[in-house]
Design an enzyme around this catalytic site. Structure first.
Site, short mmCIF file in Angstrom:
data_model
loop_
_atom_site.label_atom_id
_atom_site.label_comp_id
_atom_site.label_asym_id
_atom_site.label_seq_id
_atom_site.Cartn_x
_atom_site.Cartn_y
_atom_site.Cartn_z
N THR A 99 43.44 -21.93 46.14
CA THR A 99 44.07 -22.22 47.44
C THR A 99 43.59 -21.23 48.50
OG1 THR A 99 46.04 -22.85 46.18
CG2 THR A 99 46.29 -22.67 48.56
N ARG A 104 40.84 -15.48 42.84
CA ARG A 104 41.82 -14.48 42.39
C ARG A 104 41.78 -14.35 40.88
NH1 ARG A 104 46.96 -15.47 46.42
NH2 ARG A 104 45.65 -15.53 48.27
N SER A 133 46.67 -11.19 47.95
CA SER A 133 47.84 -11.54 48.74
C SER A 133 49.16 -11.09 48.12
CB SER A 133 47.82 -13.04 49.00
OG SER A 133 48.77 -13.37 49.96
N HIS A 134 50.00 -12.07 47.75
CA HIS A 134 51.33 -11.73 47.25
C HIS A 134 51.32 -11.41 45.75
CE1 HIS A 134 50.47 -15.93 46.64
NE2 HIS A 134 51.31 -15.92 45.63
N LYS A 180 37.89 -13.40 49.50
CA LYS A 180 37.96 -14.62 50.30
C LYS A 180 36.96 -14.50 51.44
CE LYS A 180 41.63 -15.15 53.01
NZ LYS A 180 42.82 -15.62 53.66
N ASP A 205 53.89 -9.67 53.10
CA ASP A 205 53.32 -9.62 51.75
C ASP A 205 52.13 -8.66 51.64
OD1 ASP A 205 51.50 -11.15 53.18
OD2 ASP A 205 50.94 -12.34 51.43
N ASP A 250 48.88 -8.81 51.84
CA ASP A 250 47.81 -8.78 52.84
C ASP A 250 48.32 -9.07 54.25
OD1 ASP A 250 48.39 -11.42 52.12
OD2 ASP A 250 46.39 -12.12 52.66
N ASP A 287 49.97 -11.64 55.68
CA ASP A 287 49.98 -12.94 56.36
C ASP A 287 51.29 -13.71 56.17
OD1 ASP A 287 49.47 -13.49 53.72
OD2 ASP A 287 47.66 -14.69 54.07
N ARG A 288 52.15 -13.24 55.25
CA ARG A 288 53.43 -13.94 55.06
C ARG A 288 54.56 -13.20 55.76
NH1 ARG A 288 53.88 -16.60 49.13
NH2 ARG A 288 51.75 -17.35 49.05
N THR A 305 48.35 -28.04 51.19
CA THR A 305 48.70 -26.62 51.08
C THR A 305 47.46 -25.74 51.24
OG1 THR A 305 50.59 -27.08 49.69
CG2 THR A 305 49.60 -24.90 49.46
N GLU A 328 53.70 -23.03 56.80
CA GLU A 328 53.86 -23.47 55.42
C GLU A 328 55.20 -22.98 54.91
OE1 GLU A 328 50.04 -23.80 52.95
OE2 GLU A 328 49.97 -21.78 53.77
N GLU A 329 55.76 -23.75 53.97
CA GLU A 329 57.05 -23.37 53.39
C GLU A 329 56.98 -22.06 52.63
OE1 GLU A 329 56.91 -23.27 49.94
OE2 GLU A 329 54.86 -24.02 50.18
N SER A 330 55.76 -21.64 52.29
CA SER A 330 55.57 -20.45 51.47
C SER A 330 55.57 -19.17 52.31
CB SER A 330 54.25 -20.58 50.71
OG SER A 330 53.19 -20.85 51.62
N LYS A 377 47.57 -17.35 58.73
CA LYS A 377 48.98 -17.14 59.00
C LYS A 377 49.17 -15.65 59.29
CE LYS A 377 50.12 -17.28 54.03
NZ LYS A 377 48.94 -17.84 53.35
N ARG A 396 55.25 -25.73 41.03
CA ARG A 396 56.11 -25.61 42.20
C ARG A 396 56.78 -26.97 42.42
NH1 ARG A 396 54.48 -20.70 43.61
NH2 ARG A 396 52.33 -20.21 44.15
#
Ligand code: VG1
Ligand code: CO
Length: 544
Positions: A18, A22, A113-114, A126, A278, A280, A282-283, A345, A364-366, A377, A497
């Protein structure tokens, strides 16, 4: 410059998910593993000779080692310049902003990321294109193809570059520029938001907030912006020093993993505003006093209040959300008379819409929200957006959300994650769902009639690329729905999920707990998908 050609052999499984490739740190530490992927990336890019690259990461373990490898390979492959954040640090949104500002050829972001970090944790890599956006599927697939036939990579043998000092280092015709990781990003935020008004709120003595950086990258950004530029008292930023293992935590800003902040925000004498980001950066998670804002609602509230914010006063071109994100923002878009796009997603699907000027906000919902200021994001941006709304409206987070529901209705929403389940079992569950799709339409399940049952596919209206298999949707005639998909960011087994949503127009019924309001849907999802049966799990690992 002394270029070396090193013989190598392909590794299996170097397919980006996604959001990049990773894997466990130990996988990346295998001889030639990182080099193969970087060379495959460089081989997949057209005319990189003499171009400039941005590189930075979230500071997790292996970041520094990987950056030195990338610098040498970039030089050997013909880049003329590389821009690196000081100490190798750049948040994902700051990297995106930097690529855009410097008109770089692209950027490499090192982050999982997270996902947890450290010697036994995860690492990731990435690539972002010149617009600052994550590479589209066409490019990530080309990179993957290349990794499967790679036989050599190019590097050089100059000494490691000291990344701790801001300045320029020249090695023959190749330049490494080490820049302040925070300044450009903080300046950009100052253009978008009313810092004077937010400073007034934060220094009034009547308002307190806590920001939990979770020992990840946003610590350095939040300290500069919230405490220095906006004058919030020292200590507003918690866990503000980035650590290679995030202090042993899971840098995922949700109710489960941001437990320290959650305890404060739901405890006695809680501050009015709480937020977290998070690994990195972005969240974002937004909390009020004893109140949690779902990311889907946060996006809708941001869209509905954008006209109050200086950087968005001119209005929104349109909005976009990932398919599993709730339809709360759709209702705002409808009332504003603007378009609302539904994408698969992953942030890479928003890039084309943003570039074409079709949308201003995405989410996004995440726990991901962002705008056309970058092509990722942006966690801290969302926090500042909320802070600016609060300063402008002089209302609590809870009040702002309740008024929003009263006006637009409430989309009750929850996501249930089943982490690290057996991959074979997860695939069986998805197959079991796919096999039912054709017969589900018009069937009645738990008193509800199925309107649509499909595996979501997306046709990009700009480049006309088609992405299939993006999640099983079962939508009922009352627009309630359940969505099932497997994570593309995990590194252990599979993560299932399950996304559940239903709509409530009546304000008298809007204050229920989401788990209660969705209880029937939760039971129905188990019935249709056989979650307990296939996964062997009695309950989800994480509920948001
Ligand atoms: C998850 C989220 C997705 C997000 C992606 C990257 O992907 O669901 O919405 O874009 O992580 O976010 P998946 O495939 O595991 O569901 V981040 O902050 O990890 O870059
Ligand atoms: Co992230």
């Amino acid at each position: 410059m002394n270029t070396q050609i090193v013989a190598t052999k392909p590794f299996s499984g170097q397919r980006p998910g996604t959001s990049g490739l990773r894997k466990k740190v130990t996988v990346f530490q295998q001889t030639h593993y990182l080099e193969n992927f970087i060379q495959a990336l460089f081989d997949s890019l057209d005319s990189l000779q003499g171009k400039m690259l941005v590189v930075g990461g979230d500071g997790r373990f292996y970041n520094k080692t990987a950056i030195q490898t990338i610098i040498k390979m970039a030089a050997a492959n013909g880049f003329s310049k590389i821009i690196v954040g000081q100490n190798g640090l750049l948040s994902t949104p700051a990297a995106s902003a930097l690529i855009r500002k410097t008109k770089a050829f692209g950027g490499i972001i090192l982050s999982a990321s997270h996902n947890p970090g450290g010697v036994d944790g995860d690492f990731g890599i990435k690539y972002n294109t010149p617009n600052g956006s994550p590479a589209p599927e066409k490019l990530t697939e080309a990179i993957y193809e290349r990794t499967q036939s790679i036989e050599r990579y190019k590097t050089t043998s100059f000494a490691d570059v000291d990344l701790s000092r801001i300045g320029t280092v020249c090695i023959d015709n190749f330049t490494v520029e080490i820049i302040d990781s925070v300044k450009d990003y903080a300046d950009l935020m100052e253009e978008l938001f009313d810092f004077a008004q937010m400073r007034k709120l934060l220094t009034s003595g009547a308002f307190t907030m806590r920001f939990d950086a979770m020992h990840a990258i946003t610590g350095i950004y939040a300290t500069e912006i919230l405490e220095k530029r906006l004058g919030a008292p020292a200590g507003t930023v918690m866990n503000g020093v980035p650590l290679e293992d995030f202090g042993g935590g899971h840098p995922d800003p949700n109710l489960t993993y941001a437990e320290e902040l959650v305890a404060i925000m739901f405890g006695e004498n809680a501050p009015q505003f709480g937020a977290a980001s998070d690994g990195d950066g972005d969240r974002n998670m937004i909390l009020g006093k004893h109140f949690f804002v779902t990311p889907s609602d946060s996006l809708a509230v941001i869209a509905a209040n954008a006209h109050l914010i200086q950087g968005y006063k001119q209005g929104l071109a349109g909005v976009a959300r990932s398919m599993p994100t709730s339809a709360a923002v759709d209702r705002v878009a409808a009332s504003l008379g603007i378009a609302c796009y539904e994408t698969p997603t992953g942030w890479k699907f928003f890039g084309n819409l943003l570039d074409a000027g079709k949308v201003t906000l995405c989410g996004e919902e995440s726990f991901g929200t962002g705008s056309d200021h970058v092509r990722e994001k942006d966690g801290l941006w969302a926090v500042l957006f909320w802070l600016n709304i609060i300063a402008e409206r002089e209302q609590s987070v809870e009040k702002i959300v309740h008024e929003h529901w009263a006006q637009f209705g409430r989309n009750f929403y929850t996501r249930h994650d089943y982490e690290a389940i057996d991959s074979a079992k997860a695939n069986e569950l998805m197959l079991h769902l796919r096999q039912q799709l054709e017969t589900l339409v018009n069937q009645t399940l738990g008193g509800k009639t199925v309107k649509i049952a499909d595996d979501f596919s997306y046709l990009d209206s700009i480049d006309h690329s088609m992405s299939r298999g993006q999640g099983i949707r079962i939508i009922f005639t009352d627009d309630s729905r359940m969505v099932f998909r497997l994570s593309g960011t995990g590194t252990e087994g599979a993560t299932l999920r399950v996304y559940l949503e239903c709509y409530e127009e009546n304000p008298a019924k809007q204050l229920l707990d989401a788990q209660v309001a969705l209880a029937e849907m939760i039971a129905l999802a188990d019935e249709v998908a056989g979650i307990k049966r296939f996964t062997g799990r009695e309950k989800p690992t994480v509920i948001t």
